[in-house]
Design an enzyme around this catalytic site. Structure first.
Site, PDB file in Angstrom:
ATOM      1  N   ASP A   2       2.374   9.633  -7.574  1.00 22.49           N
ATOM      2  CA  ASP A   2       2.485   9.262  -6.159  1.00 22.49           C
ATOM      3  C   ASP A   2       3.950   9.406  -5.772  1.00 22.49           C
ATOM      4  OD1 ASP A   2       0.333   7.334  -4.289  1.00 22.49           O
ATOM      5  OD2 ASP A   2       2.378   7.580  -3.595  1.00 22.49           O
ATOM      6  N   ARG A  48       5.712   6.985  -4.531  1.00 18.92           N
ATOM      7  CA  ARG A  48       6.422   5.731  -4.772  1.00 18.92           C
ATOM      8  C   ARG A  48       6.755   5.551  -6.255  1.00 18.92           C
ATOM      9  NH1 ARG A  48       2.317   1.722  -2.377  1.00 18.92           N
ATOM     10  NH2 ARG A  48       0.871   3.454  -2.212  1.00 18.92           N
ATOM     11  N   TYR A  57      -5.691  14.421  11.937  1.00 11.01           N
ATOM     12  CA  TYR A  57      -6.268  14.119  10.624  1.00 11.01           C
ATOM     13  C   TYR A  57      -7.557  14.932  10.432  1.00 11.01           C
ATOM     14  CZ  TYR A  57      -8.354  11.183   6.920  1.00 11.01           C
ATOM     15  OH  TYR A  57      -8.932  10.713   5.764  1.00 11.01           O
ATOM     16  N   GLY A  70      -1.440  10.915  -5.148  1.00  8.33           N
ATOM     17  CA  GLY A  70      -1.692   9.788  -4.230  1.00  8.33           C
ATOM     18  C   GLY A  70      -2.379   8.639  -4.934  1.00  8.33           C
ATOM     19  N   LYS A  92      -8.457  17.901   7.811  1.00 10.14           N
ATOM     20  CA  LYS A  92      -9.578  17.817   6.865  1.00 10.14           C
ATOM     21  C   LYS A  92     -10.499  19.021   7.005  1.00 10.14           C
ATOM     22  CE  LYS A  92      -8.578  14.089   4.616  1.00 10.14           C
ATOM     23  NZ  LYS A  92      -8.105  14.213   3.230  1.00 10.14           N
ATOM     24  N   LEU A 116      -1.513   5.738  -6.007  1.00  6.80           N
ATOM     25  CA  LEU A 116      -1.259   4.322  -5.704  1.00  6.80           C
ATOM     26  C   LEU A 116      -1.941   3.871  -4.423  1.00  6.80           C
ATOM     27  CD1 LEU A 116       2.511   4.031  -6.711  1.00  6.80           C
ATOM     28  CD2 LEU A 116       0.458   3.628  -8.097  1.00  6.80           C
ATOM     29  N   GLN A 141      -5.544   3.474  -1.779  1.00  5.10           N
ATOM     30  CA  GLN A 141      -6.757   2.666  -1.856  1.00  5.10           C
ATOM     31  C   GLN A 141      -7.768   3.259  -2.850  1.00  5.10           C
ATOM     32  OE1 GLN A 141      -9.262   2.630   1.624  1.00  5.10           O
ATOM     33  NE2 GLN A 141     -10.022   0.582   1.231  1.00  5.10           N
TER      34      GLN A 141
END
Ligand SMILES: NC(=O)c1ccc[n+]([C@@H]2O[C@H](COP(=O)([O-])OP(=O)(O)OC[C@H]3O[C@@H](n4cnc5c(N)ncnc54)[C@H](O)[C@@H]3O)[C@@H](O)[C@H]2O)c1
Length: 331
Positions: free
Chosen positions: A34, A36, A138, A8, A142, A10, A12
């Protein structure tokens, strides 16, 4: 030290963690990955879907990976709009990474969240160990992730460590569809001289942290001596507990004309109302000397300086887009 993999990468956090790791350990020792296609000039990069165990094993074997920062996930608002996908990516991905860490002897970082708490949790000075009954998919992913990480540590000895991160404010990559994204969006609007419509109510109090403090905390926890770590998954960390209106007051010291309307999004408001207002981070301070540097005033000044420079820079300078990910918006 064996090379590092970031999933992950790419997003924030990854956009700032990868350069920090490259600076600390060397560009050739950090593999970003990632879903993408590769961003320009990021260093070593692999397209990697964390729901595909074979892809993970191939990359770990090929680079002889020894430490993984597993950032890939769907964030709170996106997850609520796509709960089945969120479970597959957040839980399925974590299980795959834990299995790979067990098989290949890797250390693993897992970012939990304030979302792992729920409405029955004490909301002020939320303790390290307390009631956790999250009501969002979510948050459920977690909390289940925290428990699965504990299981792999206790059962298989996997050196897995985690943080319960609050909302993160960053001048880098755009946020990925979280409930605290209003803070970043407010800064962008203020620096551009635009009016902003806030999707949380004026007095919604939540924990926040500036990205440089989050990056330091992630790196320090993974380098910390294992012996004093009482809680593997995951440590409460926070730097400030703020409301949208308190942020507006601070921003107006830099942009006095800044105007905010409050147009509450019921989904994100209900998510925020189920989260703590201020975490107790004493365990992190005691066990591995967590010490954030930025309070609200320092963060606001730095955000203004960095965003102003970014906006003044030519458009084709390779900087990340300031538009949130296309899939981050919920209507
Ligand atoms: N940003 C925050 O405020 C915050 C707060 C608490 C916890 N966290 C956690 O930190 C981690 C990273 O957060 P972020 O803000 O960088 O998120 P983000 O949404 O900005 O980035 C997540 C990245 O994961 C990638 N991804 C999605 N599905 C994938 C898959 N199947 N395989 C591989 N990659 C995939 C996306 O393309 C994206 O680049 C997440 O686990 C998040 O839950 C973030």
């Amino acid at each position: 030290m064996r090379p590092i993999l970031v999933t992950g990468a790419l997003g924030q956090i990854g956009a700032e963690l990868v350069p920090a790791l490259q600076e600390r350990y060397g560009v050739e020792r950090v593999v970003a990955s990632d879903l993408r296609p590769c961003a320009p000039a990021i260093g070593l990069y692999e397209r990697l879907d964390c729901t595909e165990p074979q892809m993970i094993a191939d990359v770990i074997r090929r680079y002889d990976i020894g430490r993984v920062y597993h950032l890939a996930a769907l964030l709170s608002a996106v997850a609520e709009a796509r709960p089945q996908d969120a479970w597959n990516v957040n839980m399925g991905g974590l299980r795959n990474l834990l299995e790979a860490a067990r098989r290949f002897g890797c250390q693993l970082f897992f970012p939990s969240s304030i979302a792992a708490f729920g409405p029955s949790t004490p909301r002020r000075r939320t303790p390290q160990v307390t009631i956790q009954r999250p009501i969002t998919i979510y948050g459920v992913s977690k909390l289940a992730g925290e428990l699965l990480c504990d299981y792999y540590f206790n059962r298989f000895g996997v050196d897995v460590r985690g943080l319960r991160l609050p909302g993160l404010v960053s001048a880098g990559a755009a946020p990925g569809g979280g409930t605290t994204d209003y803070a970043v969006e407010m800064f962008h609007a203020a620096v551009r001289g635009e009016r902003y419509a806030c999707f949380l109510s004026a007095n919604t109090r939540l924990d926040m942290m500036y990205m440089p403090d989050a990056i330091s905390a992630i790196i320090e926890l993974m380098e910390a001596d294992a012996a004093p770590l009482r809680y593997r998954n995951a440590y409460n960390v926070t730097a400030m507990s703020i409301t949208p209106v308190e942020l507006v007051v601070e921003i107006r010291k830099h942009a006095p004309q800044f105007v905010v309307d409050f147009r509450v999004d019921p989904l994100r408001q209900s998510i925020a109302d189920s989260w703590p207002q201020s975490l107790d981070a004493n365990a992190a301070r005691e066990d591995w000397r967590f010490a954030p540097s930025f309070d609200l005033a320092a963060m606001t000044a730095d955000m203004f300086a960095r965003l102003s420079a970014k906006i003044a820079a030519p458009k084709d300078d390779g900087l990340e887009s300031e538009t949130p990910h296309a899939d981050a918006r919920i209507d």
